[in-house]
Scaffold this motif. Structure first.
Motif, PDB file in Angstrom:
ATOM      1  N   THR A 147       0.831  -1.204   0.000  1.00  0.00           N
ATOM      2  CA  THR A 147       0.000   0.000   0.000  1.00  0.00           C
ATOM      3  C   THR A 147       0.861   1.248   0.000  1.00  0.00           C
ATOM      4  O   THR A 147       1.942   1.266   0.610  1.00  0.00           O
ATOM      5  N   THR A 148       0.389   2.288  -0.662  1.00  0.00           N
ATOM      6  CA  THR A 148       1.074   3.576  -0.581  1.00  0.00           C
ATOM      7  C   THR A 148       0.966   4.153   0.822  1.00  0.00           C
ATOM      8  O   THR A 148       1.676   5.105   1.161  1.00  0.00           O
ATOM      9  N   GLY A 149       0.100   3.578   1.651  1.00  0.00           N
ATOM     10  CA  GLY A 149      -0.038   4.034   3.022  1.00  0.00           C
ATOM     11  C   GLY A 149       1.202   3.839   3.869  1.00  0.00           C
ATOM     12  O   GLY A 149       1.323   4.454   4.938  1.00  0.00           O
ATOM     13  N   LYS A 265      -4.938  12.626  -1.452  1.00  0.00           N
ATOM     14  CA  LYS A 265      -4.629  11.225  -1.232  1.00  0.00           C
ATOM     15  C   LYS A 265      -4.359  10.568  -2.589  1.00  0.00           C
ATOM     16  O   LYS A 265      -4.874  11.001  -3.622  1.00  0.00           O
ATOM     17  N   PRO A 266      -3.580   9.483  -2.606  1.00  0.00           N
ATOM     18  CA  PRO A 266      -3.307   8.797  -3.880  1.00  0.00           C
ATOM     19  C   PRO A 266      -4.449   7.851  -4.266  1.00  0.00           C
ATOM     20  O   PRO A 266      -4.966   7.128  -3.420  1.00  0.00           O
ATOM     21  N   PHE A 267      -4.826   7.863  -5.535  1.00  0.00           N
ATOM     22  CA  PHE A 267      -5.940   7.033  -6.003  1.00  0.00           C
ATOM     23  C   PHE A 267      -5.572   6.323  -7.302  1.00  0.00           C
ATOM     24  O   PHE A 267      -4.709   6.767  -8.064  1.00  0.00           O
ATOM     25  N   ILE A 268      -6.298   5.231  -7.548  1.00  0.00           N
ATOM     26  CA  ILE A 268      -6.183   4.513  -8.821  1.00  0.00           C
ATOM     27  C   ILE A 268      -7.504   3.807  -9.079  1.00  0.00           C
ATOM     28  O   ILE A 268      -8.161   3.319  -8.152  1.00  0.00           O
ATOM     29  N   SER A 269      -7.917   3.770 -10.333  1.00  0.00           N
ATOM     30  CA  SER A 269      -9.155   3.070 -10.673  1.00  0.00           C
ATOM     31  C   SER A 269      -8.926   1.565 -10.609  1.00  0.00           C
ATOM     32  O   SER A 269      -7.804   1.067 -10.765  1.00  0.00           O
ATOM     33  N   LEU A 270     -10.006   0.831 -10.379  1.00  0.00           N
ATOM     34  CA  LEU A 270      -9.931  -0.633 -10.364  1.00  0.00           C
ATOM     35  C   LEU A 270      -9.390  -1.151 -11.688  1.00  0.00           C
ATOM     36  O   LEU A 270      -8.568  -2.074 -11.717  1.00  0.00           O
ATOM     37  N   GLU A 271      -9.828  -0.551 -12.785  1.00  0.00           N
ATOM     38  CA  GLU A 271      -9.359  -0.963 -14.114  1.00  0.00           C
ATOM     39  C   GLU A 271      -7.844  -0.838 -14.226  1.00  0.00           C
ATOM     40  O   GLU A 271      -7.165  -1.752 -14.695  1.00  0.00           O
ATOM     41  N   ILE A 302      -5.745  13.090  -5.404  1.00  0.00           N
ATOM     42  CA  ILE A 302      -6.996  13.843  -5.467  1.00  0.00           C
ATOM     43  C   ILE A 302      -7.329  14.322  -4.056  1.00  0.00           C
ATOM     44  O   ILE A 302      -7.194  13.576  -3.089  1.00  0.00           O
ATOM     45  N   SER A 303      -7.805  15.551  -3.945  1.00  0.00           N
ATOM     46  CA  SER A 303      -8.216  16.057  -2.635  1.00  0.00           C
ATOM     47  C   SER A 303      -9.597  15.523  -2.284  1.00  0.00           C
ATOM     48  O   SER A 303     -10.409  15.191  -3.158  1.00  0.00           O
ATOM     49  N   ILE A 304      -9.873  15.444  -0.989  1.00  0.00           N
ATOM     50  CA  ILE A 304     -11.156  14.930  -0.530  1.00  0.00           C
ATOM     51  C   ILE A 304     -12.300  15.817  -1.018  1.00  0.00           C
ATOM     52  O   ILE A 304     -13.352  15.328  -1.440  1.00  0.00           O
ATOM     53  N   LYS A 338      -0.627  18.685   0.463  1.00  0.00           N
ATOM     54  CA  LYS A 338      -0.623  18.461  -0.990  1.00  0.00           C
ATOM     55  C   LYS A 338       0.327  17.316  -1.329  1.00  0.00           C
ATOM     56  O   LYS A 338       1.496  17.519  -1.654  1.00  0.00           O
ATOM     57  N   MET A 339      -0.182  16.107  -1.225  1.00  0.00           N
ATOM     58  CA  MET A 339       0.659  14.934  -1.477  1.00  0.00           C
ATOM     59  C   MET A 339       1.164  14.908  -2.914  1.00  0.00           C
ATOM     60  O   MET A 339       0.420  15.130  -3.870  1.00  0.00           O
ATOM     61  N   GLU A 340       2.452  14.620  -3.054  1.00  0.00           N
ATOM     62  CA  GLU A 340       3.046  14.352  -4.361  1.00  0.00           C
ATOM     63  C   GLU A 340       3.669  12.963  -4.293  1.00  0.00           C
ATOM     64  O   GLU A 340       4.391  12.648  -3.348  1.00  0.00           O
TER      65      GLU A 340
END
Length: 390
Positions: A147-149, A265-271, A302-304, A338-340
């Motif tokens: 995880t990126t966490g 936060k970092p995001f990615i689509s399921l696809e 993406i921000s909340i 602002k996460m990078e």
């Protein structure tokens, strides 16, 4: 050749298995103990989408996609005897390890669940890594979704794996420290260290796929038949922020943003997550990076508040009147962070983001509006509550 996919009944594991099986003629063996279904029931929640039995899923994969190379075995990876038998009988050349108790909030409920999370997650990974060594399978490519966490929220751009440390004029590349903020995230930091040890001591080729927050309901393969759908959790414990917000909108509730909500936060689509795992698993051994490789499996931060506003905009196309409301933040966090996060290696792997966040939210609404009754029947699960006693 056998490709072993652990957590094959899970949110990411199941669609990843379909993608991998569709891309190869090799045998793809799924393993799971169905614990995720039990954990969600434990908190009084359910998947918004009906989750077919594994037999129904496999039947649909054969009937709809002609996937005759998929098979399944039930078992608990935390039991060493089971893992030993699994590896001895099937001798996989690739292991895609997606099995874990994946919820930070669930791991934080109490000491019992914190202990369970750490025992389950760490024991499973150790059993697999040591099993490969003890069964002379050290050429097997071991791929794990961590995880990126594990990075926490540093004020500098997050590297793809390691970082450069300097002391008294000397510099060296070192693993990024485990800065996870929950008992769950700590397990993935320990897994990363154990994979590094397994590579150093046993020379096992390792791909540490550090997965961001995954959102979405469909992949190319799951759209074809309802029996192929993956699960969609929307409760406080197992539903990620995008999923909870979308479910709140479908149930007629306002989308609740804590504080300013400007933290990214970092995001990615399921696809895109499924595509990456397929690429890593199926890359020819002569062409994949040598040694231990870390991928930041993320396409954007993406921000909340941006999530909430996007959900409100897309929801209007489904005749949903979505209000965005801000509440006092009960968490101790920087609401403007602002996460990078660097992801060049992963972006090159999948050829860049294939699905925008807006399209992913549209996908979610297209699915969830079919199951609004299920969401409304469990709307009390949007917030933490009393656990079931069963």
């Amino acid at each position: 050749m056998t490709i072993l996919i652990t957590g094959g009944d899970g949110y990411v594991g199941w669609p990843a298995a379909l993608r991998i099986a569709d891309r190869t003629d090799e045998r793809v063996l799924l393993v799971d103990n169905f614990a995720r279904r039990g954990w969600v029931e434990d908190v009084g929640a359910t998947s918004a989408t009906p989750v077919a039995s594994i037999d129904e899923r496999l039947d649909a994969a054969r009937e709809v996609h002609g996937l005759t190379n998929l098979s399944f075995v039930e078992g608990d990876l935390a039991e060493k005897s089971f893992v030993d038998e699994l590896l001895a009988v099937h001798e996989p050349e690739v292991v895609v390890h997606t099995a874990a108790q994946p919820s930070a909030p669930y791991s934080q409920i109490n000491g019992e669940r914190a202990n369970y999370t750490q025992h389950n997650n760490l024991q499973a990974t150790r059993n697999l890594l040591w099993g490969l060594e003890e069964h002379d399978l050290t050429d097997t490519h071991f791929v794990e979704t961590t995880t990126t966490g594990v990075y926490g929220a540093p004020e500098f751009p997050i590297p793809e794996g390691g970082s450069t440390m300097e002391n008294q004029g000397e510099r060296d590349e070192v693993p990024f420290p485990n800065m996870g903020g929950s008992w769950y995230h700590a397990t993935k930091g320990f897994d990363a260290q154990n994979m590094r040890l397994a590579h150093t001591q046993f020379d096992i080729p390792i791909s540490d796929v550090r997965t961001a927050i995954v959102y979405g309901t469909e992949t190319e393969e799951t759209r074809a038949d309802d029996r192929l759908k993956t699960r969609f959790d929307f409760d406080y414990y197992f539903g990620t922020v995008t999923h909870r917000f979308c479910a709140q909108a479908v149930a007629g509730y306002p989308v609740t943003v804590y504080g300013k909500g400007e933290q990214r936060k970092p995001f990615i689509s399921l696809e895109d997550a499924v595509e990456g795992l397929a690429e890593v698993a199926l890359t020819d051994p002569d062409e994949r990076p040598e040694g231990l490789t870390v991928y930041n499996q993320v396409t954007r931060a993406i921000s909340i508040v941006e999530i909430a506003e996007t959900i409100a905009d897309v929801g209007s196309e489904y005749d949903l009147d979505v209000a965005v409301e801000h509440f006092e933040n009960p968490r101790d966090e920087d609401e403007t962070h602002k996460m990078e996060i660097e992801n060049d290696r992963y972006a090159d792997l999948i050829g860049g983001q294939s699905q925008s966040f807006e399209d992913g939210v549209d996908d979610i609404f297209g699915t969830l509006t079919r199951y609004a009754d299920t969401i409304e029947a469990h709307e009390d699960r949007f917030l933490p509550g009393v656990l079931s006693e069963d």
